[in-house]
Write an enzyme that holds these catalytic residues in place. Structure first.
Site, mmCIF file in Angstrom:
data_model
loop_
_atom_site.group_PDB
_atom_site.id
_atom_site.type_symbol
_atom_site.label_atom_id
_atom_site.label_comp_id
_atom_site.label_asym_id
_atom_site.label_seq_id
_atom_site.Cartn_x
_atom_site.Cartn_y
_atom_site.Cartn_z
ATOM 1 N N GLU A 190 -8.987 0.735 -4.898
ATOM 2 C CA GLU A 190 -10.033 0.573 -4.085
ATOM 3 C C GLU A 190 -10.899 1.693 -3.714
ATOM 4 O O GLU A 190 -10.200 2.879 -3.358
ATOM 5 C CB GLU A 190 -9.432 -0.035 -2.867
ATOM 6 C CG GLU A 190 -10.415 -0.257 -1.927
ATOM 7 C CD GLU A 190 -10.188 -1.013 -0.793
ATOM 8 O OE1 GLU A 190 -10.953 -1.466 0.153
ATOM 9 O OE2 GLU A 190 -8.792 -1.559 -0.607
ATOM 10 N N GLU A 240 0.974 -1.222 -0.103
ATOM 11 C CA GLU A 240 -0.244 -0.009 0.017
ATOM 12 C C GLU A 240 0.812 1.220 -0.158
ATOM 13 O O GLU A 240 1.795 1.236 0.851
ATOM 14 C CB GLU A 240 -0.978 0.077 1.324
ATOM 15 C CG GLU A 240 -1.946 -0.993 1.266
ATOM 16 C CD GLU A 240 -2.681 -1.034 2.420
ATOM 17 O OE1 GLU A 240 -2.494 0.006 3.243
ATOM 18 O OE2 GLU A 240 -3.756 -1.902 2.683
#
Length: 135
Positions: A103, A36
């Site tokens: 996302e 991430e």
């Protein structure tokens, strides 16, 4: 392909990212790692790939953002927010990532065809404009 996430706090520096990524591949038998990050993390992606560790990027809603803000928010809703998301989306591919999870980014954001991406976008809450969906 078995891709495992780099644990929170295990890739704070370029050196730590490489050590953790290589260890996950050697000891955990991973075939790649999930990271991430943002454009700031591109040097980590580049170093991991140089060390032979395939990297799957992830942007939009991430655990780090949830911890920081205390909420799940769609990313890139404003022009300024979209600029940040675009910069963050382009940098992992330029650094050598093989794919990118997007996302909670607005439907229709980015290229309308997955073929227009540098790498295949994988989606969570992104509508139909992705190559695959992670469940």
């Amino acid at each position: 392909m078995v891709v495992t996430s780099l644990p929170f706090g295990s890739y704070e520096t370029v050196e730590q990212a490489v050590i953790t990524g290589v260890r996950l591949m050697k000891e955990g038998h991973a075939e790649g790692v999930h990271l991430e990050g943002t454009a700031v993390d591109a040097p980590k992606v580049k170093a991991l790939v140089h060390a032979g560790v395939p990297v799957l990027g992830h942007l939009g809603v991430t655990k780090q953002k949830i911890v920081r803000t205390g909420t799940i928010q769609t990313q890139g809703r404003t022009a300024a927010g979209a600029e940040v998301v675009v910069a963050d989306a382009v940098s992992p591919g330029g650094a050598g990532a093989f794919g990118l999870i997007l996302e909670c980014i607005p439907t229709g954001w980015g290229p309308s065809s997955p073929a227009a991406w540098i790498f295949p976008p994988l989606g969570l809450g992104l509508g139909q404009s992705v190559t695959a969906r992670r469940w």
